[in-house]
Scaffold this active site. Structure first.
Site, PDB file in Angstrom:
ATOM      1  N   GLU A  16       0.875  -1.165   0.000  1.00  0.00           N
ATOM      2  CA  GLU A  16       0.000   0.000   0.000  1.00  0.00           C
ATOM      3  C   GLU A  16       0.921   1.226   0.000  1.00  0.00           C
ATOM      4  O   GLU A  16       2.130   1.078  -0.176  1.00  0.00           O
ATOM      5  CB  GLU A  16      -0.943  -0.061   1.211  1.00  0.00           C
ATOM      6  N   LYS A  34      -0.512   4.079  -4.892  1.00  0.00           N
ATOM      7  CA  LYS A  34       0.283   2.854  -5.045  1.00  0.00           C
ATOM      8  C   LYS A  34       0.967   2.785  -6.401  1.00  0.00           C
ATOM      9  O   LYS A  34       1.622   1.797  -6.706  1.00  0.00           O
ATOM     10  CB  LYS A  34      -0.615   1.623  -4.839  1.00  0.00           C
TER      11      LYS A  34
END
Length: 339
Positions: free
Chosen positions: A3, A82
DNA sequence: AGCTACACCTGATAGC
DNA sequence: TGCTATCAGGTGTAGC
């Protein structure tokens, strides 16, 4: 897997090695790792996810990627959410092209000595020559192949603000300058990353606009945190962690969250992302590692994620684990009441 | 437009 | 030992 904090650790680790380096060789070992790469010549017309590439199409992509990347000079890596990208520069000037990377669930960017042995699941090898650090190999490894590399076109951001975070050091937290002095991020973003919202650590993130959009929806607040078109960078781990901190049940409809609570939630999101960043990200196994193959430490600091059946660190009640979109949500049924 | 279901993959682990 | 089922940090698209 990775993440925002994990991707940022990788971006920052890549920076000193790739900025100013020339690509001296490219070898695609598995064309499926080029899912997002659209070749200029011989386009098979098939792109995106959920589409199995024929071996012929994969070979066309591989050849195109190798040919166009070989010989270019790379700039300073940038990131939004991301997505991460390394601009292609020419005589110090940015071009309209970038090497785009998404790590998916299990992707890794590994910096290795030129002739080092391969790590597991290496799909693409890029040999680079850095004027200061010499010859290195940048390997893209990915067990599950949900991640990919691509050469992508850089397009102007719709608000004229910088496309993502560029810094000489690790991003520290909400809207803060980088540790090593901020780079000048151009108002450009790869076309394939242009549909996602800014991330919560981006100084240009619009808190009020996000709150308004979240509070207009009937969907559960966890699904809204994971919706990359509303706010990017949050995945299953940090959604669960932020909701635990905010004492919000994951299925609370967006419109049932009050204005004050929404602001509070955003504060918790920033806090948990910033803390994870400072601890090198979350690693459960060998799947998430930095560019040197080392794990992060934030897994020790998780309060809810992956702790189904254990005691809530705040109230002692048993953490629940319930199905959510093919995976799981973890929350405390006592401190995170449905409203 | 919003939401769900599913497709895209490999590998570790649990249970029979 | 070896089979099968389940699970995993993400995202894009089809279809209701």
């Amino acid at each position: 897997m990775p993440e925002l904090p994990e991707v940022e650790v990788v971006r920052a680790g890549l920076a000193p090695a790739v900025d100013g380096a020339r690509v001296v060789g490219v070898e695609v070992l598995d064309g499926r790792a080029l899912k997002r790469h659209v070749p200029i010549v011989g386009d098979d017309g098939r792109g995106g996810h959920g589409v199995t590439l024929t071996s012929e199409a994969a070979a066309i992509r591989a050849a195109d990627f190798e040919r166009r990347l070989t010989g270019v000079v790379l700039g300073a890596p940038a990131r939004r959410g991301k997505f991460m990208w390394i601009p292609v520069v020419s005589a110090g000037e940015a071009t309209h092209l970038a090497l785009l990377a998404h790590l998916g669930m299990s992707g890794q960017m590994l910096l290795r000595a030129h002739e080092a042995a391969d790590d597991r699941h290496v799909r693409i090898r890029i040999w680079i020559d850095n004027p200061e650090h010499g010859e290195l190999r940048l390997d893209f490894a990915d067990q599950r192949l949900f991640g990919s590399l691509a050469l992508d076109e850089l397009v102007a951001t719709d608000d004229g603000a910088p496309g993502g975070f560029v810094g000489n050091g690790l991003l520290r937290g909400a809207g803060e300058a980088s540790a090593g002095g901020a780079g000048v991020a151009p108002a450009l973003i790869p076309a394939q990353a242009s549909h996602i919202a800014r991330d919560p650590l981006d100084p240009e993130f619009n808190d009020a606009r996000w709150a308004e959009r979240l509070r207009s929806r009937g969907t559960g607040v966890k699904a809204l945190l994971l919706d990359q078109s509303l706010v990017s960078g949050i995945g299953n781990i940090y959604a669960d962690e932020a909701l635990w901190r905010a004492r919000l049940h994951p299925e609370t409809p967006g419109r049932a969250v009050g204005p004050r609570k929404v602001r509070e939630l955003l504060g918790h999101v920033r806090e948990v992302l910033g803390q994870a960043l400072s601890e090198g990200g979350t690693s459960f196994d060998e799947q998430y590692v930095n560019v040197n193959g080392q794990a992060g430490y934030f897994a020790h600091s998780l309060n809810a994620y992956g702790r189904g059946g254990e005691a809530c660190p705040r109230c002692g009640a048993e953490i629940s684990r319930i199905p959510f979109g093919g995976r799981s949500s973890h929350f405390c049924p006592k401190c995170q009441r449905q409203r």
